[in-house]
Design a protein around this motif. Structure first.
Motif, PDB file in Angstrom:
ATOM      1  N   GLU A 473     -10.180   3.733 -12.687  1.00  0.00           N
ATOM      2  CA  GLU A 473     -10.555   2.187 -13.390  1.00  0.00           C
ATOM      3  C   GLU A 473      -9.377   1.967 -14.445  1.00  0.00           C
ATOM      4  OE1 GLU A 473     -13.161   0.420 -13.031  1.00  0.00           O
ATOM      5  OE2 GLU A 473     -13.405   1.525 -11.435  1.00  0.00           O
ATOM      6  N   LEU A 474      -8.797   2.865 -14.970  1.00  0.00           N
ATOM      7  CA  LEU A 474      -7.665   2.777 -15.822  1.00  0.00           C
ATOM      8  C   LEU A 474      -6.514   2.135 -15.317  1.00  0.00           C
ATOM      9  CD1 LEU A 474      -6.231   3.350 -18.728  1.00  0.00           C
ATOM     10  CD2 LEU A 474      -5.964   5.543 -18.050  1.00  0.00           C
ATOM     11  N   GLU A 475      -6.290   2.650 -14.130  1.00  0.00           N
ATOM     12  CA  GLU A 475      -5.104   2.163 -13.292  1.00  0.00           C
ATOM     13  C   GLU A 475      -5.185   0.529 -12.839  1.00  0.00           C
ATOM     14  OE1 GLU A 475      -5.030   4.910 -10.143  1.00  0.00           O
ATOM     15  OE2 GLU A 475      -4.080   6.560 -11.501  1.00  0.00           O
ATOM     16  N   LYS A 476      -6.478   0.494 -12.369  1.00  0.00           N
ATOM     17  CA  LYS A 476      -6.868  -1.052 -12.071  1.00  0.00           C
ATOM     18  C   LYS A 476      -6.627  -1.857 -13.544  1.00  0.00           C
ATOM     19  CE  LYS A 476     -10.078  -0.037  -8.426  1.00  0.00           C
ATOM     20  NZ  LYS A 476     -11.627  -0.125  -8.253  1.00  0.00           N
ATOM     21  N   ALA A 477      -7.209  -1.475 -14.599  1.00  0.00           N
ATOM     22  CA  ALA A 477      -7.310  -2.349 -15.777  1.00  0.00           C
ATOM     23  C   ALA A 477      -5.497  -2.361 -16.316  1.00  0.00           C
ATOM     24  CB  ALA A 477      -8.005  -1.810 -16.752  1.00  0.00           C
ATOM     25  N   ALA A 478      -4.761  -1.501 -15.961  1.00  0.00           N
ATOM     26  CA  ALA A 478      -3.484  -1.657 -16.501  1.00  0.00           C
ATOM     27  C   ALA A 478      -2.549  -2.099 -15.353  1.00  0.00           C
ATOM     28  CB  ALA A 478      -3.020  -0.121 -17.133  1.00  0.00           C
ATOM     29  N   LYS A 479      -3.028  -2.589 -14.286  1.00  0.00           N
ATOM     30  CA  LYS A 479      -2.227  -2.971 -13.115  1.00  0.00           C
ATOM     31  C   LYS A 479      -1.315  -4.114 -13.742  1.00  0.00           C
ATOM     32  CE  LYS A 479      -2.205  -4.702  -8.369  1.00  0.00           C
ATOM     33  NZ  LYS A 479      -2.967  -5.116  -7.121  1.00  0.00           N
ATOM     34  N   LYS A 480      -0.097  -3.976 -13.306  1.00  0.00           N
ATOM     35  CA  LYS A 480       1.269  -4.973 -13.944  1.00  0.00           C
ATOM     36  C   LYS A 480       0.694  -6.222 -13.193  1.00  0.00           C
ATOM     37  CE  LYS A 480       4.917  -2.029 -14.308  1.00  0.00           C
ATOM     38  NZ  LYS A 480       6.660  -1.631 -14.007  1.00  0.00           N
ATOM     39  N   ARG A 481       0.965  -7.299 -14.121  1.00  0.00           N
ATOM     40  CA  ARG A 481       0.882  -8.745 -13.665  1.00  0.00           C
ATOM     41  C   ARG A 481       2.385  -9.315 -13.789  1.00  0.00           C
ATOM     42  NH1 ARG A 481      -1.314 -11.836 -19.016  1.00  0.00           N
ATOM     43  NH2 ARG A 481       0.283 -11.442 -20.488  1.00  0.00           N
ATOM     44  N   ARG A 482       2.425 -10.519 -13.350  1.00  0.00           N
ATOM     45  CA  ARG A 482       3.824 -10.915 -13.457  1.00  0.00           C
ATOM     46  C   ARG A 482       4.426 -11.068 -14.967  1.00  0.00           C
ATOM     47  NH1 ARG A 482       5.050 -16.552 -10.597  1.00  0.00           N
ATOM     48  NH2 ARG A 482       4.456 -15.400  -8.973  1.00  0.00           N
ATOM     49  N   GLY A 483       5.540 -10.483 -15.140  1.00  0.00           N
ATOM     50  CA  GLY A 483       6.117  -9.938 -16.492  1.00  0.00           C
ATOM     51  C   GLY A 483       5.971  -8.710 -16.777  1.00  0.00           C
ATOM     52  N   GLY A 484       5.402  -7.919 -16.167  1.00  0.00           N
ATOM     53  CA  GLY A 484       5.210  -6.430 -16.418  1.00  0.00           C
ATOM     54  C   GLY A 484       4.223  -6.097 -17.420  1.00  0.00           C
TER      55      GLY A 484
END
Length: 622
Positions: A473-484
């Motif tokens: 769940e943490l990894e999903k929430a912190a997944k990078k969007r464009r711009g990092g």
């Protein structure tokens, strides 16, 4: 011997987390294929995420927080970071109440947690810093340090001319440099020395009331494989030994405990500890024979828990395997304990048979060392060489011998070392990042470790915080969007709070990344260079030759020698703009990664070229 100090008479201990943006500038530029590089800048992002999650979880574990919302902000201190790089105004708006102090602001003393984040701008002068010269200098001139500076400066030219920036006599798969590496190396050393100053109560910008006695230092490249002049295993200087020398030279620390929990044996740290202990023992014998009494020398206990089947021992070279198995206590002034990791079939077996059994020798021998050299006192300091690559979540191919530990180990070990520091070293403890390569190993390990550094034994800790389900769940929430940056959306309060804190401490998105194709998938080949017939260039052993040991015996007398007056070159702007942002699994010369380590294969996208300008056709007439 100093009288024992009752810690109940001191302010509640605080923990400082030191972050160094310059460490992001060390990257691999030898080729576009970075599939074999695991010691990458993104390691720090994963660590920062774990630190943020630990902070968010602990905020809810401390009683009475909801009753004091106005004094419930944790402090982030920026030190010597340009405003343009921190983007403070937009960051404060995004965080909604998280207090970020400027470089001139003092640290708030009423935070939610006994915790401070320090964005460090500290750096040492590699050729002129006394602690660096004490460890890596030479009485005939600082040859290695000057060479290292030159390798960095000429890295791009050497890659263009001969395909590698690393001299042929050194392992090509284990080492890499770029024009930004000097900033990273000097920044890492400066930051760990700043952490020492803080726990010693001499960094008033952080420890205003001298209550900050613990520190975690998130830096790279790591250091524990580097000997006096033998870079190896991603390591070019030995961060922890330099910090110990700094504590000795500046703060009169004469007894240091180094506890190394990286998956791999810290052969460089052990070799340097041996040299320093040898010098101190020689001086002691001379003084017993009538020589004038000098300042007490530095004594180091080095204890390592590692996999003896992995790097640097994987080839079974006798000198490296023997060094990784040494157990000597007192004889010839040496204090070294090596414990080998073993497989386990259940957590019950791990805790009851291994941790309570052979693994406990690491701390038992440290206590013996401190007792036999004077007991509790103000001249003692404890370090953890904190690698997370033995974590159960590390790439399977990195821990292919199945010598690993449960994530809770990093919490329990931190608590036990904290007790040791409280008993013998006035609570002074500095933990320094070493290895750890998969994002999940780094995030979960850092999370559990910080919790162990902060909380008392009476504070309840839910080990499900770092369970696989919560990590997903943490990894999903912190997944990078464009711009990092992460998407800043989360369904649970602790996740939302984690992302707020993470945004305040992670600066990886502020370092521009190149627009490159996805890295090639890792292969099953073995990448570490093998020693060629008739050549000793691939030997990673930092064990000094007899001649080198002889020269080091006079090192303490010559630490004032400055060698060259050349200053380190400023990295070219292009060196700071090419950060690798790939999150796919990678391998290193310390391991071979298989395709099983990749969760999702990167898609091959069609190449699209956008051209701006008027549509094709005849030019318009005027």
């Amino acid at each position: 011997m100093d009288p024992p100090v009752l810690l109940n008479d001191l302010p509640p201990p605080r923990t400082a987390i030191f972050l160094q943006k310059a460490c992001l500038y060390h990257r691999y530029i030898r080729s576009k294929d970075q599939s074999h590089i695991v010691e990458r800048p993104e390691r720090l992002r994963a660590v920062h995420l774990g630190l943020a999650a630990a902070t968010a979880r602990l905020e809810s574990a401390f009683p009475g927080l909801e009753d004091a919302p106005n004094s419930a902000e944790h402090t982030v201190q920026n030190r010597d970071v340009p405003k343009a790089e921190t983007d403070t105004d937009s960051l404060v708006a995004a965080l909604g109440g998280l207090n970020i102090a400027s470089s001139s602001s003092s640290v708030l003393r009423q935070p939610r947690l006994p915790l401070d984040f320090v964005h460090s701008g500290a750096a040492v002068d590699l050729l002129n810093d006394p602690a660096v010269k004490f460890v890596h200098g030479d009485i005939d001139g600082d040859v290695y340090l000057e060479d290292l500076q030159r390798w960095v400066k000429e890295s791009q030219v050497n890659i263009a001319q001969r395909g590698s920036e690393i001299p042929e006599r050194l392992p090509q798969g284990d080492l890499y440099l770029c024009p930004g590496s000097m900033d990273a190396i000097q920044g890492a050393l400066g930051t760990v020395c700043e952490a020492v100053d803080t726990v010693m109560g001499h960094n008033t910008a952080v420890a205003q009331d001298a209550s900050t006695s613990r520190a975690f230092v998130a830096i790279r490249p790591p250091g524990h494989h580097c000997g006096e002049d033998t870079p190896s295993g991603f390591c070019f200087v030995n961060n922890v030994i330099v910090a110990a020398a700094h504590a000795h030279l500046k703060h009169n620390i004469n007894r240091v405990v180094i506890l190394d929990i990286d998956l791999h044996h810290g052969n460089g740290t052990q070799a340097l500890a041996w040299q320093i202990n040898e010098e101190t023992y020689r001086k002691k014998l001379e003084e017993e024979s009538g020589a004038p009494t000098d300042k007490p020398g530095l004594q180091i206990y080095y204890g390592s828990l590692h996999d003896v089947l992995s790097f640097p021992c994987e080839d079974g070279k006798p000198d490296l395997v023997q060094a990784a198995s040494v157990s000597i206590h007192g004889a010839h002034g040496q204090h070294i304990e090596n414990v080998h990791l073993k497989p386990y079939s259940s957590e019950k077996q791990f805790w009851e048979e291994l941790y309570a059994g052979p693994y406990s020798r690491l701390l038992d021998k440290a206590r013996d060392f401190l007792e036999e050299t004077g007991g509790a006192g103000s001249d003692a300091l404890i370090f953890i060489s904190c690698g997370f690559d033995a974590c159960e979540h590390e790439y399977p191919s990195m821990s292919r011998h199945h010598r690993n530990v449960p994530t809770a180990f990093y919490n329990r070990f931190a608590r036990d070392v904290r007790k040791l520091a409280d008993r013998y070293a006035l609570g002074r403890l500095v933990s320094v990042l070493e290895g750890g390569y998969s994002d999940r190993a780094l995030t979960s390990g850092a999370m559990a470790h910080l919790v162990g550094l902060i909380v008392s034994d009476e504070t309840p800790v839910d080990e499900s915080w770092w369970s696989s389900e919560n990590l997903v769940e943490l990894e999903k929430a912190a997944k990078k969007r464009r711009g990092g940056r992460p998407s800043m959306t989360a369904s649970e309060p602790w996740l939302s709070r984690t992302l707020e804190i993470f945004a305040s401490i992670d600066s990886s998105h502020l370092v521009s990344t190149p627009s490159t194709r996805a890295a090639a998938l890792p292969s099953s080949r073995t990448l570490r260079d093998r020693k060629k017939p008739g050549s000793a260039s691939a030997d990673p052993s930092p064990v000094p030759s007899p001649g080198k040991q002889k020269k080091s015996s006079n090192k303490m007398k010559d630490i004032g020698n400055t060698g060259s007056n050349d200053t380190p070159p400023a990295p070219a702007s292009s060196a700071r703009s090419g950060m690798d942002s790939a999150d796919s699994a990678t391998s290193s010369s310390l391991s071979e990664l298989s395709g099983d380590d990749v969760d999702i294969a990167p898609k091959k996208l069609p190449r699209v070229i956008l051209r701006l300008g008027p549509p094709p056709g005849p030019p318009a007439t005027s």
